[in-house]
Design an enzyme around this catalytic site. Structure first.
Site, PDB file in Angstrom:
ATOM      1  N   PHE A  27      -2.505  15.865   4.601  1.00  0.00           N
ATOM      2  CA  PHE A  27      -2.666  15.321   3.252  1.00  0.00           C
ATOM      3  C   PHE A  27      -1.320  15.398   2.531  1.00  0.00           C
ATOM      4  CE2 PHE A  27      -3.635  15.387  -1.250  1.00  0.00           C
ATOM      5  CZ  PHE A  27      -4.520  14.319  -1.350  1.00  0.00           C
ATOM      6  N   ASP A  68      -4.729   5.091   5.988  1.00  0.00           N
ATOM      7  CA  ASP A  68      -5.299   6.265   6.642  1.00  0.00           C
ATOM      8  C   ASP A  68      -6.341   5.793   7.667  1.00  0.00           C
ATOM      9  OD1 ASP A  68      -5.986   8.921   7.093  1.00  0.00           O
ATOM     10  OD2 ASP A  68      -7.270   9.077   5.339  1.00  0.00           O
ATOM     11  N   GLU A  88       0.841  -1.205   0.000  1.00  0.00           N
ATOM     12  CA  GLU A  88       0.000   0.000   0.000  1.00  0.00           C
ATOM     13  C   GLU A  88       0.872   1.249   0.000  1.00  0.00           C
ATOM     14  OE1 GLU A  88      -2.715   1.173  -0.529  1.00  0.00           O
ATOM     15  OE2 GLU A  88      -4.411   0.138   0.350  1.00  0.00           O
ATOM     16  N   ASP A  89       0.348   2.310  -0.564  1.00  0.00           N
ATOM     17  CA  ASP A  89       1.057   3.587  -0.491  1.00  0.00           C
ATOM     18  C   ASP A  89       0.829   4.245   0.870  1.00  0.00           C
ATOM     19  OD1 ASP A  89      -1.636   3.951  -1.033  1.00  0.00           O
ATOM     20  OD2 ASP A  89      -1.359   5.497  -2.547  1.00  0.00           O
ATOM     21  N   ARG A 134       1.521  12.424  -9.140  1.00  0.00           N
ATOM     22  CA  ARG A 134       2.058  11.088  -8.823  1.00  0.00           C
ATOM     23  C   ARG A 134       3.533  10.967  -9.195  1.00  0.00           C
ATOM     24  NH1 ARG A 134      -2.298   7.822  -7.441  1.00  0.00           N
ATOM     25  NH2 ARG A 134      -4.222   8.094  -8.600  1.00  0.00           N
TER      26      ARG A 134
HETATM   27  P1  5GP Z   1      -7.990   4.323   3.977  1.00  0.00           P
HETATM   28  O1  5GP Z   1      -8.732   5.468   4.605  1.00  0.00           O
HETATM   29  O2  5GP Z   1      -8.908   3.271   3.453  1.00  0.00           O
HETATM   30  O3  5GP Z   1      -6.924   3.769   4.910  1.00  0.00           O
HETATM   31  O4  5GP Z   1      -7.199   4.919   2.741  1.00  0.00           O
HETATM   32  C1  5GP Z   1      -7.848   5.021   1.514  1.00  0.00           C
HETATM   33  C2  5GP Z   1      -7.032   5.708   0.471  1.00  0.00           C
HETATM   34  O5  5GP Z   1      -7.113   7.111   0.706  1.00  0.00           O
HETATM   35  C3  5GP Z   1      -5.548   5.445   0.370  1.00  0.00           C
HETATM   36  O6  5GP Z   1      -5.210   4.244  -0.294  1.00  0.00           O
HETATM   37  C4  5GP Z   1      -5.135   6.646  -0.477  1.00  0.00           C
HETATM   38  O7  5GP Z   1      -5.408   6.406  -1.836  1.00  0.00           O
HETATM   39  C5  5GP Z   1      -6.059   7.731   0.047  1.00  0.00           C
HETATM   40  N1  5GP Z   1      -5.356   8.622   0.980  1.00  0.00           N
HETATM   41  C6  5GP Z   1      -5.420   8.645   2.319  1.00  0.00           C
HETATM   42  N2  5GP Z   1      -4.640   9.622   2.822  1.00  0.00           N
HETATM   43  C7  5GP Z   1      -4.074  10.229   1.745  1.00  0.00           C
HETATM   44  C8  5GP Z   1      -3.144  11.319   1.598  1.00  0.00           C
HETATM   45  O8  5GP Z   1      -2.668  11.949   2.553  1.00  0.00           O
HETATM   46  N3  5GP Z   1      -2.779  11.641   0.322  1.00  0.00           N
HETATM   47  C9  5GP Z   1      -3.254  10.993  -0.776  1.00  0.00           C
HETATM   48  N4  5GP Z   1      -2.822  11.408  -1.972  1.00  0.00           N
HETATM   49  N5  5GP Z   1      -4.141   9.961  -0.674  1.00  0.00           N
HETATM   50  C10 5GP Z   1      -4.523   9.588   0.578  1.00  0.00           C
END
Ligand code: 5GP
Length: 180
Positions: free
Chosen positions: A156, A107, A103-104, A169
């Site tokens: 963010f 959150d 995963e990148d 990206r």
């Molecule tokens: P989750 O809330 O399910 O853990 O994360 C869902 C998705 O939200 C991540 O895979 C990512 O694509 C996006 N995301 C969450 N935080 C950030 C952030 O700080 N920057 C970016 N570009 N995407 C984010």
């Protein structure tokens, strides 16, 4: 290294490419140390993880590892937990295999929960998650990723695969939204 502007928002340098590269090597060493399986299956979660996955997969240098790609789309407002659908689905048979989800960023943890469930339901032998970035204070569900590049505050961020409206990206460094 200066600030960058996207959609009228200013982002400031946060994690340099040198720091990322050094951490990727360390994560790869940890994975090599911990995974004894001959052919683990790495799963790159598109779109944001593609650059991290490319660097990490090469750095791991497992002789017989495989990599595949999955893409999820979340639908907000349809359920309180968030509903996640596979847009690019899983074709591999994961039964009895070690799966490493790349995963990148983690959150809220909603995506991670859904991904783990997918591989566990398909009888993977073990499921590990490696994420470049993790916002511990935002985690609402599921457990912490087994491997974390950088634990960060809930700002963010973009760059190194992470986007803002599909842009940014390609930045080699990671930037964080500047507070006023
Ligand atoms: P989750 O809330 O399910 O853990 O994360 C869902 C998705 O939200 C991540 O895979 C990512 O694509 C996006 N995301 C969450 N935080 C950030 C952030 O700080 N920057 C970016 N570009 N995407 C984010």
């Amino acid at each position: 290294m200066g600030n960058v502007v996207y959609d009228g928002l200013t982002f400031e340098p946060f994690i340099t490419r040198e720091k990322i590269a050094a951490r990727v090597i360390e994560l790869a060493q940890e994975l090599r140390r911990d995974i004894s399986d001959d052919n683990p299956l790495f799963v790159c979660v598109l779109n944001g993880s593609f650059i991290f996955a490319a660097d990490l997969f090469r750095a791991c240098d497992f002789p017989d590892a495989e990599i595949t790609f999955i893409r999820l789309k979340s639908y907000e407002g349809t359920s309180s937990t968030g509903q996640v659908k596979q847009v690019l689905g899983l074709n591999e048979n994961v039964e009895g295999r070690t799966v490493v989800i790349i995963e990148d960023i983690v959150d809220t943890g909603v995506t991670a929960v859904e991904l783990r469930r997918l591989f566990e339901d398909n009888n993977a032998k073990s499921v590990k998650m490696v994420t470049l970035l993790f916002k511990p204070s935002s985690l609402k569900c599921g457990k912490e990723p087994e491997y974390v590049g950088f634990a960060i505050p809930p700002a963010f961020v973009l760059g190194y695969g992470l986007d803002i409206d599909e842009k940014a990206r390609g930045l080699s460094d990671i930037y964080a939204l500047k507070k006023d």
